[in-house]
Write an enzyme that holds these catalytic residues in place. Structure first.
Site, PDB file in Angstrom:
ATOM      1  CE  LYS A  69      -4.275  -1.692   1.907  1.00 54.66           C
ATOM      2  NZ  LYS A  69      -3.937  -3.006   1.319  1.00 54.66           N
ATOM      3  CD  GLU A 116      -6.225   4.892   3.835  1.00 56.39           C
ATOM      4  OE1 GLU A 116      -5.271   4.377   3.228  1.00 56.39           O
ATOM      5  OE2 GLU A 116      -7.388   4.449   3.811  1.00 56.39           O
ATOM      6  CG  HIS A 151     -13.869  -6.470   3.828  1.00 54.34           C
ATOM      7  ND1 HIS A 151     -14.082  -5.117   3.900  1.00 54.34           N
ATOM      8  CD2 HIS A 151     -13.843  -6.920   5.103  1.00 54.34           C
ATOM      9  CE1 HIS A 151     -14.165  -4.749   5.169  1.00 54.34           C
ATOM     10  NE2 HIS A 151     -14.034  -5.825   5.923  1.00 54.34           N
ATOM     11  NE  ARG A 177      -5.996  -9.463  -9.312  1.00 54.43           N
ATOM     12  CZ  ARG A 177      -7.199  -9.003  -9.062  1.00 54.43           C
ATOM     13  NH1 ARG A 177      -8.088  -8.897 -10.025  1.00 54.43           N
ATOM     14  NH2 ARG A 177      -7.546  -8.604  -7.855  1.00 54.43           N
TER      15      ARG A 177
END
Lengths: 507, 162, 507, 162
Positions: free
Chosen positions: C118, C206, C241, C298
């Site tokens: 990340k 965040e 998720h 991808r």
């Protein structure tokens, strides 16, 4: 929006299935009808209700207008969709449906009549400024006088010339005359044939268009005078005057020509106050001139290729137009993307004059994948009989361009399994793989020119096939795999290496 | 087990025998040398058959139509005449030779012995699996050319039948 | 054009099938690989060759990079397509493929590494001017100091705030803090969890974006610096998720916002010299602000919906780009038509925490029809096990607009039969039929908000079902219909009229 | 023939009998009145079953899973416990009444007669088909209320069982 409460689908096979599914997506109930031969047909179990309307022969079932109307009213339908074929282009049926207060999903009876019969429509088109094949209709009544009259006309039109029967269809009463000296004789025999076929000896002349392409335009017209076209379909690949492969766009059309022909198609529809979906057929000559042929006042078999490139669902559009909704698209909003080809799968024997084939469908496996659409009304176990059109499925492939669409169709045909009844799949494969087809060199005599010598692929089974047969018989179908049948990544044996295990010496 | 199939103007005899963890299938077409394949049955269901031959996995659709055996590979459909479970007809006399390198595990017959079709004659180990060499037809063993433990090479005679 | 001679498809299931079919249309040979659990899987019989690469556990088969490379070389492959999952985003594998002189069909290892993890990608994006979620990474090393540092940062960023693990993924080490007083405590437990999950306690802050939508952009980049985007996919409908329904276009995007986000996606790709197909994920806040989330280097599971609206075959595009062909489209040439939705069919039990379900597929019947596409790798008879992702099929529906696409998907789900394994189809139907979904009110907590109380439909069989069961048992499956079972158009009996034939009196 | 199915917390007994050119299927759910359906079997194959009930043609996919009967209608799958061929358990005694108008073709029993489950009691002609009214369980005929030729109306008693 409430379109209709319940629609009677007055048809069978793939088109009945197509219409019923569209209705289901629109939340409209459906009533299917079936002949005794179709009691277990797919379309009957998709619909909310299914009503038997008589014995297998179409004249006693699917063509029984009164029965259909009775069923529609008894079951509370407020609309009837005729599909194609059967009563779809029968103006009297359309009128009868309207007469009992139901909506006929198609054009008005009046428009159908105006477009019915070759001569009236030719005149209407000439009046509307739509180019028609130059021709001449005799004014004289007495045959001898007609012959003189027509001989003069033939000189003006120029040879080779085509003799056609006024009441004609299916090539009956049709003659090609290249030598003026033979005109009288040919007129004679054409009149005789027409008399026998249609009970009407009247014939007329048409200029012969050599090597024509069959180009048709899809149009949509609402009840408020708004008519648009959705571009062309090239249907030049035909066998015995019947389309077997259609595609859009046509390799032969430029945007400019497409615009002109499209405008002519719209003019043709407007000339007869046409509503709903229709198709205007043209002959396109090698010199780029095009001529009005006729108008099909119904949904076409090949409508899916237009749907594929325009993104418009024509069956839903038909229903909405019939329900009184205005067309949601302006002509400028219609765009075409990619290339679509339809191959018609017929239960017929291409090796034997395309005679219809019958039988029970033993195995059925349709190709799947992005850009592949299959419209069919048959299931494994169905019996394909002789009562109805032998077309049992439509295979439609879409891709970004013609080359990819052709490759996709080739792949899909090679993966379309129908066992138990002979089909034209090998023949379609031969067409799709032909260099001339790949080059887009299409004309109505394509098949005659390029596939006259076609032979079906050898029936000789490969070793693989024989192995499969024996293993199936050895294990008995349905036996689960032998324990440990899977060999974990063991040394790979190439079949060729293993191919010749043990030989019996000669002698 | 042996099956006979006929089509159009052709025919073939196919012999199936268990071999190791799979099958050994021998195809005999008239006038041609028999060909053997090692086959793994990955699936065998009502209508679907998946075989492994070499490094290819082959999917077939199979069905019976009355007495006929129907086999389809992709869009290609083959209709084979009814398989009839039967003893092989005695072929022309001759001798059995190996064409793959292998090791003789056992010799089950001796000269002069009368054998029926399918009688195992020699057991070979080849490519990590046991292969039973059986008599292609009724006859008499006229000679045995190998012994247990022998390593045989392609073309080498194993047994002679008459 | 010669693209590749032979491609190793280093994957399984529906994506392996998808890739193999694309190769066949392009005339490229394929080698499939399979674990012992997949010996009879569809993808193995579609490919020209199939090689077993080990036991069922992925670590011993599909993740065995060395084995895959060996198979590729032994079989003369000149390229490797990784599909998605498994080794698709493994930079070392991509590098290894290139190292042995084969082409990896995907981005370069360098681009993957730049986008991996990340924090690096966040920094690259910030540098490229791509908006990222405001956050703060501690400079201090000692936890206590970090806590002080992060507390100050949290004040600046504003609460509620999100604690995330640097090495994170799957929500591990993630905490939402609304009360400043709880920050220290939450940091502690987040570090512990991160340490246990990833062996690395580092966490960062965040800003929490409330009610975000998950919007991702498909990009294509060739080897000549040309990068385009193919528009967005909204993937807000998720459970635990994981995406289950995706659609395009997003009901939330205006053309103007699409253009801005698309430009940001292209910038993101260019920032790392990205090539081939990729996806840039954003969070879209209710206020219209969007933030870079991460880039998937991808092909995405949900790529078919982009194919449906753009008409571009992404797998073929990947292969052509990898073969060194330049992109044939300029950004202005990309147009979007209609609406596409994908529903992921999982072998799982929605009534039991979505636990993966296993079993043998007894009956399988996929919906067909215009605008319906099914991508699957399973056949009837397959055993669905626990080794691999429980997604067994993707159902993609396209229509002219969102409303019609939703109706089509609803219809298709109701006609997708999978017996023998529990699936999430009833759950997907509940979502698609939910008023909020119909209104396009999507957010990542849609399921939690609207389907928390979901219950599976009653197992109570209707009378019709009981009748079917008894008839099957009475006649024995496979018995042909009774002679004369079909009653020619006899008087119609409404099942309700007949419904109560004979009653046993009370007592 | 009678089959018993169980699922989750429910169960039902389903009786199938030939009636005219189709089948007559009676469903008995505990605590509910039995319901009868006239069914035409349009197709019954390995995996596909097409029935006509009233004016609806219903397509089912059917399979066996070990001992369970699996029936699917569209995407909905039902797993029913193994059907067991069995005699009906004697139900509560009572009398048989017609609820459809019909004509008595024949009366096959007389008062005092002992009958077993399934014994035909009365043959009715209703809606152009013959219907055999059978004993729902073992018992004794205590009264017969109709004669051949009688026209019966809904609710009219036919036979009394005990």
């Amino acid at each position: 929006m409430s379109l209709f409460r319940k629609i009677l689908v007055a048809n069978r096979g793939e088109i009945a299935v197509r219409i019923i599914r569209a209705c289901q997506e629109l939340g409209i109930a459906t009533v299917a009808v079936y002949s005794e031969a179709d009691a277990a047909a797919l379309h009957t179990s998709l619909a909310d209700e299914a009503v038997c309307i008589g014995p297998p022969p179409p004249l006693q079932s699917y063509l029984q207008a009164e029965t259909l109307l009775a069923v529609a009213r008894e079951h509370g339908c407020d609309a009837v969709h005729p599909g194609y074929g059967f009563l779809a282009e029968n103006a009297d049926f359309a009128a009868a449906v309207a007469a009992v207060g139901l909506t006929f999903i198609g054009p008005s009876a009046a428009a159908m009549r105006a477009m019915g019969g070759k001569i009236p429509s030719r005149q209407v088109m000439e009046a509307a400024g739509v180019p028609v094949v130059p021709g001449y209709h005799p004014v004289a009544v007495e045959p001898a006088e007609q012959t003189v009259e027509l001989a003069a006309a033939a000189e003006r039109l120029g040879y080779p010339i085509l003799i056609k029967a006024t009441a004609g269809g299916g090539g009956k009463g049709m003659r090609i005359v290249t030598d003026p000296a033979r005109l009288a004789v040919e007129l004679e025999s054409a009149r005789r044939e027409a008399q026998n076929a249609f009970g009407d000896p009247t014939v007329y002349l048409e200029k012969l268009i050599p090597d024509p392409r069959h180009i048709e335009f899809q149009i949509l017209a609402d009840h408020y005078g708004h008519v648009i076209h959705l571009g062309e379909r090239e249907c030049s690949i035909q066998r015995r005057h019947q389309k077997i492969i259609e595609e859009t766009p046509s390799p032969a059309l430029t945007p400019e020509l497409r615009a002109r022909m499209g405008a002519a198609a719209v003019a043709a529809a407007q000339a007869v106050g046409y509503t709903n979906a229709g198709t205007v057929e043209f002959l396109l000559a090698p010199d780029g001139r095009f001529y009005f042929l006729e108008m099909n006042t119904r949904l076409q078999v090949e409508h899916p290729i237009t749907e594929a490139v325009t993104g418009i669902d024509l069956v839903k559009a038909q229903i909405r137009i019939a329900a009184g909704q205005p067309l949601p698209w302006r002509q400028e909003a219609i765009t075409w993307r990619g290339h679509a080809i339809e191959a018609r799968i017929y239960a017929e024997d291409p090796a034997n004059q395309f005679l219809p084939a019958t039988g029970r469908v033993l195995l059925l496996s349709a190709p799947v994948g992005p850009g592949i659409r299959v419209d069919t009304g048959i299931m494994a176990g169905d019996v394909v009989g002789l009562y109805y059109d032998p077309m049992i499925a439509k295979l439609i492939c879409w891709a970004e361009n013609r080359d990819e669409a052709v490759r996709k169709l080739d792949w899909a045909l090679a993966h379309y399994l129908i066992a138990g009844v002979t089909t034209n799949i090998p023949y379609l494969q031969a067409i799709v793989r032909h260099p001339a087809y790949r080059r887009g060199e299409l004309s109505t005599d394509f098949v005659a020119r390029h596939l006259a010598a076609w032979q079906p692929p050898l029936a000789e089974p490969s070793d693989e096939v024989l192995v499969a047969a024996a293993v199936a018989d050895f294990q008995g179908d349905g036996v689960t795999p032998m324990a440990g049948a899977i060999q974990p990544g063991g040394e790979p044996y190439s079949p060729w290496r293993v191919a010749d295990g043990f030989r019996l010496g000669g002698g | 087990m042996e099956f006979r199939y006929a089509w159009g103007d052709g025919e073939a005899t196919v012999q199936v025998q268990a071999a190791g963890d799979g099958l050994w299938v021998t195809i005999r077409r008239p006038g041609q040398e028999p060909v053997g394949y090692r086959v793994m049955v990955l699936r065998c269901e009502a209508e679907r058959l998946i075989l492994r031959m070499g490094e290819r996995h082959l999917l077939f659709h199979v069905a019976r139509d009355g007495k006929a055996r129907v086999v389809a590979q992709g869009a290609r459909v083959f209709r084979l005449e009814p398989p009839t479970l039967r003893e092989a007809r005695p072929p022309a006399a001759g001798d059995l030779t190996a064409v793959m390198p292998g090791k003789v595990l056992d010799v089950l017959v001796q000269p002069g012995q009368r054998v029926d079709a399918g009688t195992p004659l020699v057991i070979l180990e080849a490519m990590k699996m046991e292969l039973r060499i059986t008599a292609p037809g009724d006859g008499v063993v006229t000679a045995v050319f190998v012994r247990a433990g022998d390593v045989v090479n392609p073309g080498q005679k194993l047994v002679e039948l008459h």
